[in-house]
Design a protein around this motif. Structure first.
Motif, PDB file in Angstrom:
ATOM      1  N   TYR A 230       0.878  -1.167   0.000  1.00  0.00           N
ATOM      2  CA  TYR A 230       0.000   0.000   0.000  1.00  0.00           C
ATOM      3  C   TYR A 230       0.916   1.218   0.000  1.00  0.00           C
ATOM      4  O   TYR A 230       1.898   1.244   0.759  1.00  0.00           O
ATOM      5  N   ILE A 231       0.571   2.213  -0.809  1.00  0.00           N
ATOM      6  CA  ILE A 231       1.331   3.453  -0.761  1.00  0.00           C
ATOM      7  C   ILE A 231       0.515   4.462   0.036  1.00  0.00           C
ATOM      8  O   ILE A 231      -0.672   4.652  -0.231  1.00  0.00           O
ATOM      9  N   ILE A 232       1.151   5.071   1.014  1.00  0.00           N
ATOM     10  CA  ILE A 232       0.454   6.088   1.786  1.00  0.00           C
ATOM     11  C   ILE A 232       1.125   7.437   1.584  1.00  0.00           C
ATOM     12  O   ILE A 232       2.315   7.597   1.866  1.00  0.00           O
ATOM     13  N   ALA A 233       0.363   8.388   1.081  1.00  0.00           N
ATOM     14  CA  ALA A 233       0.882   9.762   0.988  1.00  0.00           C
ATOM     15  C   ALA A 233       0.363  10.498   2.222  1.00  0.00           C
ATOM     16  O   ALA A 233       0.898  10.343   3.310  1.00  0.00           O
ATOM     17  N   GLY A 234      -0.711  11.265   2.072  1.00  0.00           N
ATOM     18  CA  GLY A 234      -1.271  11.946   3.246  1.00  0.00           C
ATOM     19  C   GLY A 234      -2.024  10.992   4.160  1.00  0.00           C
ATOM     20  O   GLY A 234      -2.244  11.271   5.334  1.00  0.00           O
ATOM     21  N   GLY A 235      -2.463   9.884   3.607  1.00  0.00           N
ATOM     22  CA  GLY A 235      -3.188   8.902   4.403  1.00  0.00           C
ATOM     23  C   GLY A 235      -4.633   9.268   4.701  1.00  0.00           C
ATOM     24  O   GLY A 235      -5.335   8.539   5.402  1.00  0.00           O
ATOM     25  N   THR A 236      -5.104  10.377   4.140  1.00  0.00           N
ATOM     26  CA  THR A 236      -6.455  10.826   4.527  1.00  0.00           C
ATOM     27  C   THR A 236      -7.552   9.972   3.904  1.00  0.00           C
ATOM     28  O   THR A 236      -8.700  10.033   4.315  1.00  0.00           O
ATOM     29  N   ASP A 237      -7.202   9.194   2.906  1.00  0.00           N
ATOM     30  CA  ASP A 237      -8.144   8.185   2.417  1.00  0.00           C
ATOM     31  C   ASP A 237      -7.814   6.819   2.999  1.00  0.00           C
ATOM     32  O   ASP A 237      -8.663   6.162   3.581  1.00  0.00           O
ATOM     33  N   LEU A 238      -6.583   6.437   2.849  1.00  0.00           N
ATOM     34  CA  LEU A 238      -6.227   5.063   3.196  1.00  0.00           C
ATOM     35  C   LEU A 238      -6.375   4.770   4.694  1.00  0.00           C
ATOM     36  O   LEU A 238      -6.869   3.712   5.083  1.00  0.00           O
TER      37      LEU A 238
ATOM     38  N   LYS B  26       1.457  18.849  -1.028  1.00  0.00           N
ATOM     39  CA  LYS B  26       0.182  18.945  -0.301  1.00  0.00           C
ATOM     40  C   LYS B  26      -0.756  19.965  -0.969  1.00  0.00           C
ATOM     41  O   LYS B  26      -0.294  20.942  -1.548  1.00  0.00           O
ATOM     42  N   TYR B  27      -2.027  19.755  -0.809  1.00  0.00           N
ATOM     43  CA  TYR B  27      -3.017  20.702  -1.339  1.00  0.00           C
ATOM     44  C   TYR B  27      -2.711  22.132  -0.895  1.00  0.00           C
ATOM     45  O   TYR B  27      -2.842  23.076  -1.653  1.00  0.00           O
ATOM     46  N   ARG B  28      -2.344  22.253   0.363  1.00  0.00           N
ATOM     47  CA  ARG B  28      -2.045  23.578   0.915  1.00  0.00           C
ATOM     48  C   ARG B  28      -1.049  24.315   0.028  1.00  0.00           C
ATOM     49  O   ARG B  28      -1.212  25.482  -0.289  1.00  0.00           O
TER      50      ARG B  28
ATOM     51  N   ALA C 224      -3.096  16.133   2.749  1.00  0.00           N
ATOM     52  CA  ALA C 224      -3.495  15.310   1.603  1.00  0.00           C
ATOM     53  C   ALA C 224      -2.868  15.790   0.305  1.00  0.00           C
ATOM     54  O   ALA C 224      -2.430  16.929   0.188  1.00  0.00           O
ATOM     55  N   THR C 225      -2.848  14.871  -0.681  1.00  0.00           N
ATOM     56  CA  THR C 225      -2.181  15.139  -1.950  1.00  0.00           C
ATOM     57  C   THR C 225      -3.124  14.924  -3.133  1.00  0.00           C
ATOM     58  O   THR C 225      -4.112  14.191  -3.028  1.00  0.00           O
ATOM     59  N   LEU C 226      -2.740  15.537  -4.235  1.00  0.00           N
ATOM     60  CA  LEU C 226      -3.463  15.350  -5.487  1.00  0.00           C
ATOM     61  C   LEU C 226      -3.287  13.910  -5.972  1.00  0.00           C
ATOM     62  O   LEU C 226      -4.234  13.269  -6.432  1.00  0.00           O
TER      63      LEU C 226
ATOM     64  N   GLY D 253     -14.163  11.946  -5.973  1.00  0.00           N
ATOM     65  CA  GLY D 253     -12.887  12.666  -5.908  1.00  0.00           C
ATOM     66  C   GLY D 253     -13.033  14.023  -6.592  1.00  0.00           C
ATOM     67  O   GLY D 253     -13.325  14.094  -7.785  1.00  0.00           O
ATOM     68  N   ASP D 254     -12.809  15.091  -5.832  1.00  0.00           N
ATOM     69  CA  ASP D 254     -13.155  16.417  -6.352  1.00  0.00           C
ATOM     70  C   ASP D 254     -12.222  16.928  -7.438  1.00  0.00           C
ATOM     71  O   ASP D 254     -12.622  17.703  -8.291  1.00  0.00           O
ATOM     72  N   THR D 255     -10.959  16.518  -7.392  1.00  0.00           N
ATOM     73  CA  THR D 255     -10.038  17.077  -8.396  1.00  0.00           C
ATOM     74  C   THR D 255     -10.162  16.341  -9.726  1.00  0.00           C
ATOM     75  O   THR D 255      -9.691  16.811 -10.746  1.00  0.00           O
TER      76      THR D 255
HETATM   77  C1  FAD Z   1     -12.509  14.510   6.633  1.00  0.00           C
HETATM   78  C2  FAD Z   1     -12.195  14.236   5.189  1.00  0.00           C
HETATM   79  C3  FAD Z   1     -12.745  15.048   4.207  1.00  0.00           C
HETATM   80  C4  FAD Z   1     -12.470  14.824   2.878  1.00  0.00           C
HETATM   81  N1  FAD Z   1     -13.040  15.634   1.946  1.00  0.00           N
HETATM   82  C5  FAD Z   1     -12.777  15.427   0.635  1.00  0.00           C
HETATM   83  C6  FAD Z   1     -13.353  16.260  -0.354  1.00  0.00           C
HETATM   84  O1  FAD Z   1     -14.063  17.223  -0.053  1.00  0.00           O
HETATM   85  N2  FAD Z   1     -13.114  15.979  -1.646  1.00  0.00           N
HETATM   86  C7  FAD Z   1     -12.306  14.938  -2.028  1.00  0.00           C
HETATM   87  O2  FAD Z   1     -12.117  14.726  -3.210  1.00  0.00           O
HETATM   88  N3  FAD Z   1     -11.744  14.139  -1.103  1.00  0.00           N
HETATM   89  C8  FAD Z   1     -11.958  14.361   0.217  1.00  0.00           C
HETATM   90  N4  FAD Z   1     -11.391  13.532   1.154  1.00  0.00           N
HETATM   91  C9  FAD Z   1     -10.562  12.418   0.705  1.00  0.00           C
HETATM   92  C10 FAD Z   1      -9.049  12.666   0.674  1.00  0.00           C
HETATM   93  O3  FAD Z   1      -8.663  13.678   1.559  1.00  0.00           O
HETATM   94  C11 FAD Z   1      -8.565  13.016  -0.720  1.00  0.00           C
HETATM   95  O4  FAD Z   1      -8.906  12.007  -1.633  1.00  0.00           O
HETATM   96  C12 FAD Z   1      -7.046  13.229  -0.759  1.00  0.00           C
HETATM   97  O5  FAD Z   1      -6.676  13.802  -1.986  1.00  0.00           O
HETATM   98  C13 FAD Z   1      -6.246  11.933  -0.570  1.00  0.00           C
HETATM   99  O6  FAD Z   1      -4.864  12.256  -0.539  1.00  0.00           O
HETATM  100  P1  FAD Z   1      -3.871  11.513   0.471  1.00  0.00           P
HETATM  101  O7  FAD Z   1      -2.497  11.993   0.115  1.00  0.00           O
HETATM  102  O8  FAD Z   1      -4.261  11.686   1.851  1.00  0.00           O
HETATM  103  O9  FAD Z   1      -4.104  10.019  -0.018  1.00  0.00           O
HETATM  104  P2  FAD Z   1      -3.747   8.624   0.704  1.00  0.00           P
HETATM  105  O10 FAD Z   1      -4.816   8.249   1.653  1.00  0.00           O
HETATM  106  O11 FAD Z   1      -2.374   8.619   1.194  1.00  0.00           O
HETATM  107  O12 FAD Z   1      -3.855   7.696  -0.546  1.00  0.00           O
HETATM  108  C14 FAD Z   1      -5.059   7.516  -1.253  1.00  0.00           C
HETATM  109  C15 FAD Z   1      -4.898   6.420  -2.313  1.00  0.00           C
HETATM  110  O13 FAD Z   1      -3.974   6.828  -3.302  1.00  0.00           O
HETATM  111  C16 FAD Z   1      -2.863   5.942  -3.371  1.00  0.00           C
HETATM  112  N5  FAD Z   1      -1.688   6.749  -3.570  1.00  0.00           N
HETATM  113  C17 FAD Z   1      -1.278   7.826  -2.870  1.00  0.00           C
HETATM  114  N6  FAD Z   1      -0.143   8.318  -3.382  1.00  0.00           N
HETATM  115  C18 FAD Z   1       0.203   7.527  -4.409  1.00  0.00           C
HETATM  116  C19 FAD Z   1       1.289   7.511  -5.322  1.00  0.00           C
HETATM  117  N7  FAD Z   1       2.247   8.421  -5.280  1.00  0.00           N
HETATM  118  N8  FAD Z   1       1.304   6.551  -6.269  1.00  0.00           N
HETATM  119  C20 FAD Z   1       0.336   5.623  -6.340  1.00  0.00           C
HETATM  120  N9  FAD Z   1      -0.718   5.583  -5.501  1.00  0.00           N
HETATM  121  C21 FAD Z   1      -0.768   6.526  -4.543  1.00  0.00           C
HETATM  122  C22 FAD Z   1      -2.884   5.227  -2.049  1.00  0.00           C
HETATM  123  O14 FAD Z   1      -2.280   3.982  -2.131  1.00  0.00           O
HETATM  124  C23 FAD Z   1      -4.350   5.136  -1.734  1.00  0.00           C
HETATM  125  O15 FAD Z   1      -4.941   4.074  -2.405  1.00  0.00           O
HETATM  126  C24 FAD Z   1     -11.637  13.755   2.506  1.00  0.00           C
HETATM  127  C25 FAD Z   1     -11.067  12.947   3.486  1.00  0.00           C
HETATM  128  C26 FAD Z   1     -11.338  13.189   4.824  1.00  0.00           C
HETATM  129  C27 FAD Z   1     -10.717  12.311   5.856  1.00  0.00           C
END
Ligand code: FAD
Lengths: 279, 697
Positions: free
Chosen positions: A23-31, A75-77, A105-107, A118-120
């Motif tokens: 599993y790849i974790i970037a921001g982890g906000t989904d995973l 990061k989005y920020r 979180a990341t794009l 997914g909003d983006t």
């Molecule tokens: C409270 C809350 C509110 C949210 N609101 C929104 C919202 O309004 N709109 C929206 O679209 N999303 C929302 N999200 C979802 C999430 O924040 C976004 O999808 C965010 O962009 C995920 O980025 P991350 O870096 O945290 O992803 P992660 O959780 O780290 O990863 C998500 C997925 O992408 C894969 N991944 C990550 N990086 C890579 C890489 N480099 N290569 C291959 N695979 C990769 C991971 O393996 C995983 O499957 C929300 C989440 C939370 C917890």
């Protein structure tokens, strides 16, 4: 036994991926949310985990003639405060989640997660954005729309990771609307992005995308193309037909966030509003 | 002379909470602390035929109805809710047993492997089987026969989730031979009583102590008693400390919520468009067990004419048994449902009759001396007119009504006015609760007093202490007032029904005054002060006649919204409130209630949607069950009209529920004006608004 890897740099990360299905974790906000088990317990991962958010090599935003390149750990920020990033993306990000999530979180994560909501993704589809996937040996480029195969299904091989996203430059006028359930921290019920270029009274480009109304973004280049080249007044007469065409291909579902009727109706309202505003 | 109270003091719990030092149930550390997780029914109705357990490793236990030493009953007014399912399952997610052990992950795994065979029965999810019926009349309903016209409408309200910050949680352990409980709760003595009954332990062998509590809103009034029965049963068998804390989805899915309702109102009109009287029928969905649904129903019925006086009434109410999680206490306790209905009804009726709604409302507005819906008397001065005028001025109401009523404005403003009866209904305070407050003084003049009131963030520890400090006229550090501990305090009743300041505050002031009267320096002194109801209160529960409450608090909410005709979304642009809470002891604490109350009520009115499909709640976390964020809330402006209440402490009445009950009708009326269509349901969410408007396309 599950391994947790925190690589120091990209080549170490790619090395690990060449030997381990991770599993790849970037921001982890989904995973981390998906793997959450219960309060006080660690998340359950069934396979190894690779943490990439500290890879500084992938934390960049730069621009060249291909477009704006955004690194996978940016990061989005930082994306929303960069002068290089088109305003459309800033608009999208300003309504995504909340500041705390945008700090993590990341794009790339939004793409990797491949959620219908997914909003983006809508903007990435509409702007023909592509991403760079890299493994130990090579790199490949793939359009975001081809990379996403379905709900949480992506075209990533186990040894690959996204290293950057490329958003081609554009001079489109756009109409973006996220329809959430509240003003912030809200997952889209649906979203709509219309974009166009007109020059001397003629439609030079037309692009339309819908989010959260299907398993992935709905964009149909064939429909769009039929109206490019029309004069604006000819185009105006075609609006009912355009609406009819989208009406046929938009088939949303009812879930815990909204109903199919609502999604459909609002999608059509926004489409119509966009089309009638083209000038 | 009343002290000039509006000045606010720092809440006594602020420093600890800001520093993260306050100890909540989840923070408590103990040696050998085991975890309990629930095994829940997966069907909504049926019989348990067989329970097959997985092999339980050493130190892991399954606790169920069979282990109960006393009675398998969690008494919430009625004796119908079992602690554990014995044979009969009545709702989806009902607790069949607990898996208890050291490792929570292992407990969850084991719980998932418990295999239960059922004989399924056909569940009922609609409001068809009434299990409580109430009725009363006022005046002479015979006059209805002479009506020139009858105008009728029906209104509906949905579930609402309390969404307290801290989910339900509890720890039980033995302190020597005393069953000791720490929990996120509202009513320590309810838990105390529930555990005595389930364990057969005597009063002095059960002890309930309140740790820091993060919000309750009614949701922790009854449910912790059930958990207490379950955990105490486990404790007797295992004899080690045990903790159970619900995750958010579990809490949303399986704990009590606000009763959904349907209210039918008919107005009987004479030929001059005067209202002869109303016939009102309130239906509430009580869920699988009655619990407190009868009381919720009573309060809904009593409040059904809100702050209006109608001379003739027929009032009926039913609470229905459905195979869903029992509905129970929630801020407002029945009155939000019926106040929503009548507030909208009056407007709709006025529009139907071609009268300005405000004019019609003014005509029937309650005045001092009027007869209440239950033939009691509004004895105390009523300042509703002042509240109305003040709120209208703050919001520029009249101009906005003119402006926004125009077609295509897509904006709206709505006003509700309302009352809330404080304290338990009728003779409840003197007949059922019988509060007693203990206050004592040591040789050094340090005063300690005890109540069973829980401060779950609303600030009553600060205010109750202030009442005693100021009555005695001694420095603050000479008064000790801690969180309740049933081994030290006598019961001053539950922390519910907006009774804490009006009833317990009054009692505390009285006790402190008595202590002051007999004060002798250097001596230990103690007083036990019993609650005595004002002698004019007469209430007959069987016929629902008389004075329902010792006192009423009043308020006005005005809400302004804009409407997006493309997405049917509503944005709240402004919100103004005025209240008569008697005399504000601490204005900032009351404003805290006002802000929180109105936001929770706005959520109820236009956002918070909880739908049960086949008895299963569809929205199970806070990203799907939508409560307002700070971005959804405009600047909140709140004003007060001072109207000291003769029987409370320093003139104070209740503020906890009052600040909730008017929000939903106010925003619903604003939405009506913005969308130019009648609203008959909350939440008036975009999906509902689309449905309403789709008939017009
Ligand atoms: C409270 C809350 C509110 C949210 N609101 C929104 C919202 O309004 N709109 C929206 O679209 N999303 C929302 N999200 C979802 C999430 O924040 C976004 O999808 C965010 O962009 C995920 O980025 P991350 O870096 O945290 O992803 P992660 O959780 O780290 O990863 C998500 C997925 O992408 C894969 N991944 C990550 N990086 C890579 C890489 N480099 N290569 C291959 N695979 C990769 C991971 O393996 C995983 O499957 C929300 C989440 C939370 C917890």
């Amino acid at each position: 036994m599950i391994n947790h890897f925190i690589p120091k740099n990209l080549s170490e990360a790619l090395d690990i991926l060449s030997n381990h299905d991770c599993y790849i974790i970037a921001g982890g906000t989904d995973l981390m949310v998906q793997k959450h088990r219960s309060s006080g317990l660690l998340p359950t991962f069934e396979k190894d985990v690779l943490y990439i958010s500290n890879l500084e090599e992938l934390n960049f935003i730069r621009s060249d003639d291909k477009g704006v390149h955004i690194g996978a750990t940016t990061k989005y920020r930082d994306i929303s405060s960069s002068e290089l990033v088109p305003q459309l993306f800033k608009d999208v990000i300003s309504e995504l989640a909340s500041p705390n999530i945008r700090n993590m979180a990341t794009l790339a994560g939004n793409i990797g997660n491949a959620s219908p909501a997914g909003d983006t993704l809508v903007a990435l589809y509409v702007l023909d954005a592509y991403l760079v996937l890299q493994n130990k040996e090579s790199k490949r480029e793939i359009l975001v729309k081809d990379f996403i195969k379905g709900v949480r299904k992506i075209d990533r091989k186990p040894d690959e990771m996204i290293t950057e996203i490329v958003i081609p430059h554009h001079d489109l006028h756009y109409y973006w609307k996220k329809v959430g359930s509240r003003a912030a921290e809200s997952i889209s019920k649906l979203s709509f992005l219309g974009a166009y270029i007109t020059k001397e009274g003629i439609i030079k480009d037309l692009r339309i995308g819908f989010g959260s109304v299907s398993i992935t973004v709905v964009r149909n280049r064939d429909i769009e193309k039929q109206y490019i080249g029309l004069k604006i007044d000819e185009f105006s007469q075609q609006i009912p037909e355009i609406i009819r065409k989208y009406d046929e291909i938009i088939n949303p579902i009812t879930d815990q966030r909204s109903t199919k009727d609502y999604r459909k109706k609002v999608a059509m309202n926004l489409l119509k509003d966009f089309l009638t505003k083209i000038k | 002379m009343l002290p000039e109270y509006k000045t606010s003091v720092t809440k006594v719990d602020n420093a600890d909470k800001m520093a993260g030092k306050a100890i909540f149930t989840g923070d408590i550390q103990m040696d050998d602390l085991l975890t309990a997780v629930s095994v829940r029914s997966t069907i909504a109705k049926g019989k348990v035929l067989d329970i097959k357990l997985p092999e339980l490793p050493k130190g892991y236990y399954f606790i169920s109805a069979k282990d109960i030493v006393g009675e398998n009953i969690c008494n919430i007014i009625f004796d119908d809710w079992p602690i554990f399912v014995d044979k009969q399952v009545n709702y989806l997610g009902e607790t069949i047993g607990l898996i208890v052990g050291e490792d929570k992950g292992k407990c969850l795994d084991l719980a998932a492997q418990v295999n239960i065979t059922y004989e399924e029965e056909t569940p009922v999810f609609e409001m068809v089987n009434s299990y409580i019926y109430k009725e009363f009349t006022k005046g002479n309903p015979e006059l209805f026969k002479g009506a020139a016209e009858i105008y009728s409408e029906s209104f509906a309200t949905g579930y609402q989730e309390q969404a307290y910050l801290e989910t339900q949680g509890m720890i039980v352990y033995f302190d020597n031979d005393v069953i000791t409980v720490k929990a996120s709760m509202q009513c320590p003595f309810y838990i105390h009583k529930a555990i005595m009954r389930v364990t057969n332990y005597p009063e002095n062998k059960v002890r309930v102590i309140q740790p820091a509590v993060g919000g309750a809103f009614g949701g922790k009034e009854h449910y912790p008693s059930l958990m207490g029965g379950q955990l105490a049963t486990a404790l007797l068998k295992i004899r080690k400390p045990i903790r159970m804390i619900f995750d958010r989805p579990e809490d949303i899915a399986f704990t009590t919520k606000r009763h959904p309702s349907r209210t039918e109102i008919s107005a009987y009109l004479d030929k001059h468009k005067n209202i002869i009287g109303l016939n009102i029928h309130v239906h509430i969905d009580g869920g699988a067990y009655k619990g407190c649904s009868g009381v919720v129903l009573s309060r809904a019925l009593i409040a059904c004419t809100n702050a209006y006086t109608f001379d003739n009434l027929i009032v009926n109410g039913d609470a229905y048994c459905t195979n869903k999680v029992p509905s129970a206490a929630f801020r407002g306790f029945g009155s939000p449902q019926s106040i929503f209905a009548i507030e909208l009804f009056i407007h709709h009726l006025a529009n139907h009759l071609g009268i300005d709604p405000l004019e019609l409302r003014n005509k029937y507005m309650v005045k001092q001396g009027d007869i209440t819906s239950t033939n009691g008397i509004f004895r105390d001065p009523i300042v509703l007119k002042e509240l109305r005028d003040k709120a209208m001025k703050m919001s520029d109401y009249e101009n906005k009504v003119k402006l926004y009523s125009r077609p295509g404005s897509n904006r709206g403003i709505g006003m509700s006015w309302f009352l809330h009866g404080c304290g338990f209904t009728g003779g409840g305070e003197s007949d059922i609760i019988k509060a007693k407050l203990r206050i004592k003084k040591d040789k050094d003049g340090v005063v300690t007093f005890y109540t069973s009131q829980v401060d779950f963030g609303q600030g009553n520890r600060t205010t109750l202490k202030r009442i005693v400090v100021d009555t005695l006229g001694i420095p603050e550090d000479k008064v000790i007032y801690d969180a309740p501990d049933t081994s030290l305090t006598l019961s001053t009743g539950p922390t519910a029904a907006s009774r804490t300041i009006i009833i317990v505050g009054g009692l505390a002031a009285k006790a402190a005054q008595h202590l002051k009267d007999i004060w002798v320096d250097g001596e230990e002194q103690e007083i036990i002060e019993p609650y005595v109801a004002p002698n004019f209160i007469h209430w007959d529960e069987a016929t629902m006649q008389g004075d329902a409450y010792p006192g009423y608090a009043w308020g006005v909410n005005i809400v302004e919204v804009s409407f997006d005709p493309l997405t049917y979304q509503i944005k709240v642009d402004g919100c103004w409130s005025t209240y008569d809470v008697g005399h504000c002891i601490d204005e900032r604490i009351v404003v805290g209630q006002a802000d929180g109350g109105i936001v929770q009520a706005l959520g109820y009115g236009y956002l918070e949607n909880e739908v049960a499909i086949d008895g299963k709640f569809r929205q199970r976390n806070l990203s799907d069950y939508i409560i307002p964020t700070i971005e959804d809330v405009p600047e909140l402006e709140t004003g007060f009209v001072d109207n000291p209440f003769p029987y409370g402490a320093f003139g104070a009445k209740g503020a906890g529920e009052l600040t909730f009950v008017g929000g939903a009708p106010a925003i619903a009326l604003a939405i009506e004006m913005a969308i130019k269509h009648k609203v008959n349901k909350v939440p008036a969410n975009p999906e509902y608004i689309m449905e309403l408007l789709s008939h017009e396309d």
